[in-house]
Scaffold this motif. Structure first.
Motif, short mmCIF file in Angstrom:
data_model
loop_
_atom_site.label_atom_id
_atom_site.label_comp_id
_atom_site.label_asym_id
_atom_site.label_seq_id
_atom_site.Cartn_x
_atom_site.Cartn_y
_atom_site.Cartn_z
N ARG A 142 37.04 2.44 -22.12
CA ARG A 142 37.18 1.00 -22.28
C ARG A 142 38.59 0.62 -22.73
O ARG A 142 39.12 -0.42 -22.33
N VAL A 143 39.18 1.43 -23.58
CA VAL A 143 40.54 1.15 -24.05
C VAL A 143 41.53 1.20 -22.88
O VAL A 143 42.43 0.36 -22.77
N ILE A 144 41.36 2.19 -21.99
CA ILE A 144 42.22 2.27 -20.80
C ILE A 144 42.06 1.03 -19.94
O ILE A 144 43.03 0.47 -19.41
N GLY A 145 40.82 0.56 -19.78
CA GLY A 145 40.58 -0.66 -19.01
C GLY A 145 41.28 -1.86 -19.61
O GLY A 145 41.90 -2.66 -18.90
N LEU A 146 41.21 -1.99 -20.94
CA LEU A 146 41.89 -3.10 -21.62
C LEU A 146 43.40 -2.99 -21.48
O LEU A 146 44.09 -3.99 -21.21
N PHE A 147 43.92 -1.77 -21.66
CA PHE A 147 45.37 -1.57 -21.58
C PHE A 147 45.89 -1.93 -20.18
O PHE A 147 46.93 -2.58 -20.04
N SER A 148 45.16 -1.54 -19.15
CA SER A 148 45.59 -1.86 -17.78
C SER A 148 45.55 -3.35 -17.52
O SER A 148 46.41 -3.89 -16.81
N MET A 149 44.56 -4.05 -18.11
CA MET A 149 44.50 -5.50 -17.94
C MET A 149 45.66 -6.18 -18.65
O MET A 149 46.20 -7.19 -18.16
N VAL A 177 50.70 -10.68 -25.27
CA VAL A 177 50.13 -9.62 -24.44
C VAL A 177 50.97 -8.35 -24.54
O VAL A 177 50.44 -7.23 -24.66
N ALA A 178 52.29 -8.50 -24.51
CA ALA A 178 53.20 -7.35 -24.61
C ALA A 178 53.03 -6.64 -25.95
O ALA A 178 53.02 -5.39 -26.01
N LEU A 179 52.90 -7.40 -27.02
CA LEU A 179 52.72 -6.80 -28.35
C LEU A 179 51.39 -6.05 -28.45
O LEU A 179 51.33 -4.95 -29.02
N LEU A 180 50.33 -6.63 -27.88
CA LEU A 180 49.03 -5.95 -27.89
C LEU A 180 49.09 -4.65 -27.10
O LEU A 180 48.55 -3.61 -27.54
N ALA A 181 49.72 -4.69 -25.93
CA ALA A 181 49.85 -3.48 -25.12
C ALA A 181 50.67 -2.43 -25.86
O ALA A 181 50.33 -1.23 -25.84
N LEU A 182 51.74 -2.86 -26.53
CA LEU A 182 52.59 -1.93 -27.28
C LEU A 182 51.83 -1.31 -28.44
O LEU A 182 51.96 -0.11 -28.71
N CYS A 183 51.00 -2.11 -29.12
CA CYS A 183 50.21 -1.58 -30.22
C CYS A 183 49.21 -0.54 -29.74
O CYS A 183 49.02 0.51 -30.38
N LEU A 184 48.55 -0.81 -28.61
CA LEU A 184 47.62 0.17 -28.05
C LEU A 184 48.34 1.46 -27.69
O LEU A 184 47.85 2.57 -27.97
N LEU A 185 49.50 1.32 -27.05
CA LEU A 185 50.25 2.51 -26.64
C LEU A 185 50.74 3.29 -27.85
O LEU A 185 50.65 4.53 -27.87
N ALA A 186 51.23 2.58 -28.87
CA ALA A 186 51.70 3.26 -30.08
C ALA A 186 50.56 3.98 -30.79
O ALA A 186 50.70 5.12 -31.24
N GLY A 187 49.39 3.31 -30.87
CA GLY A 187 48.23 3.94 -31.48
C GLY A 187 47.80 5.19 -30.73
O GLY A 187 47.44 6.21 -31.34
N PHE A 188 47.87 5.14 -29.41
CA PHE A 188 47.52 6.30 -28.60
C PHE A 188 48.46 7.47 -28.89
O PHE A 188 48.01 8.61 -29.09
N PHE A 189 49.76 7.22 -28.94
CA PHE A 189 50.71 8.30 -29.19
C PHE A 189 50.57 8.85 -30.60
O PHE A 189 50.74 10.06 -30.83
N VAL A 190 50.25 7.99 -31.57
CA VAL A 190 50.04 8.47 -32.94
C VAL A 190 48.85 9.41 -32.99
O VAL A 190 48.90 10.49 -33.60
N VAL A 191 47.75 9.01 -32.35
CA VAL A 191 46.56 9.86 -32.34
C VAL A 191 46.83 11.17 -31.60
O VAL A 191 46.38 12.24 -32.02
N MET A 192 47.59 11.11 -30.53
CA MET A 192 47.81 12.29 -29.69
C MET A 192 48.74 13.31 -30.34
O MET A 192 48.51 14.52 -30.23
#
Length: 342
Positions: A142-149, A177-192
């Motif tokens: 679901r997160v990937i779906g939101l990020f792509s949107m 929208v750009a800030l939300l996408a950046l937050c999701l991407l940053a959170g993903f890299f932190v977890v990874m």
């Protein structure tokens, strides 16, 4: 019977609210959604006469239903791919059935659980050995779906520099929208790649050992994708294509209700409208989505957004019926270990 609870690691997780309170909250949210639709219709924002054209525009309806089915197929493929790095196999056929049942619950059932909880229930019901991993994969899907949107309006933005420059509200929306996408991407890299979070949890720095164990297993599940960058790229690509199909369905709705309003700049606002529609303020975003589409279309100098979203709802009902058939027949979701993981 429809799912009312799910279990994690063999323990039953019961709803926090009483059934009476949940029913009351659902009715209140449903009333808000219907009230918003009534207001939009009374104010002339929704043109019911334009919607009556759906009865005669059956070729467009067939095309829209086909696109929505293609959208479901792509989401099913995305989910099936995401299980592979976990050493698990969810066949495309079973994934398609699971996604259709979730689509049915998201479209027809006026509750807070929706399609996501339905998918979690059926996916974990007969797979007790790795419930945490399966739940994590479904949430990540679901997160990937939101990020792509979130990415879509940003990708289309360079095509409309003058419009963005002239409309302040649109600039702020794109920035959000750009800030939300950046937050999701940053959170993903932190977890990874950040080891400190896992190390802190493993040192028993907090209480709640069962919850801590679940969080650790969930984080380790996400970190598995470090070894499968190709899967991540493929699932993001499938998700982008699925959301583009959704935008095409909305364009078909505009073709019926307001053909003269069919313009390319719709690409900027349609994804943001669907993000607003997914907010759990009313069941299925009813009313809220229409109000958001109307406001976003007005910002871009367009008209007919609320009507186009209602066309999507009507067409989605046809696809949701397929999920209802599978639900009534009984869905068995088998997620098995791959040979190399046994």
């Amino acid at each position: 019977m429809p799912p009312t609870s799910t279990s994690i690691l063999g323990q039953e997780v019961m709803p926090a609210k009483s059934p009476a309170l949940k029913a009351l909250l659902t009715l209140v949210r449903l009333a808000i959604g219907i009230g918003l639709l009534f207001y939009l219709a009374r104010s002339g924002i929704i043109d019911l006469r334009a919607l009556s054209k759906l009865a005669t525009a059956w070729p467009i309806t067939l095309a829209a239903v086909a696109l929505l089915t293609f959208d479901v197929l792509l989401m099913s493929l995305r989910l099936s791919w995401l299980f592979r790095p976990q050493g698990l196999r969810l066949s495309l056929g079973v994934s398609f059935q699971l996604t259709l049942v979730g689509f049915f619950f998201a479209t027809f059932v006026p509750g807070s659980a929706g399609g996501d909880i339905a998918r979690l229930f059926y996916a974990t019901r007969e797979n007790s050995g790795r419930r945490t991993e399966i739940m994590t994969v479904l949430i990540f899907d679901r997160v990937i779906g939101l990020f792509s949107m979130l990415l879509l309006p940003l990708l289309f933005a360079p095509m409309f520099p003058q419009l963005i420059q002239s409309v302040t509200a649109l600039r702020y929306l794109l920035l959000t929208v750009a800030l939300l996408a950046l937050c999701l991407l940053a959170g993903f890299f932190v977890v990874m790649w950040n080891e400190s979070i896992l190390n802190l949890l493993r040192r028993n720095a907090f209480g709640f050992p069962k919850l801590r164990s679940l969080v650790i297993r969930g984080l380790e599940t996400i970190r598995t994708y470090r070894r499968s960058p190709g899967i991540l790229v493929s699932t993001l690509g499938a998700s982008m294509l699925a959301n583009l199909s959704l935008m095409a369905v909305t364009a078909l709705g505009m073709l019926i209700v307001n053909p003269l309003g069919l313009e390319m700049k719709m690409c900027l606002v349609i994804p943001m409208g669907y993000i607003a529609n997914s907010l759990p303020l009313t069941p299925g975003g009813l009313g809220v989505g229409e109000a958001a589409f109307n406001a976003l279309f007005d910002i871009a100098g367009l008209h007919g957004g609320a009507d186009a979203l209602l066309c999507w709802r009507i067409w989605s009902a046809f696809v949701g019926i397929l999920g209802l058939v599978l639900y009534l027949r009984g869905l068995t979701c088998s997620i098995v270990k791959t040979a190399e993981d046994r």
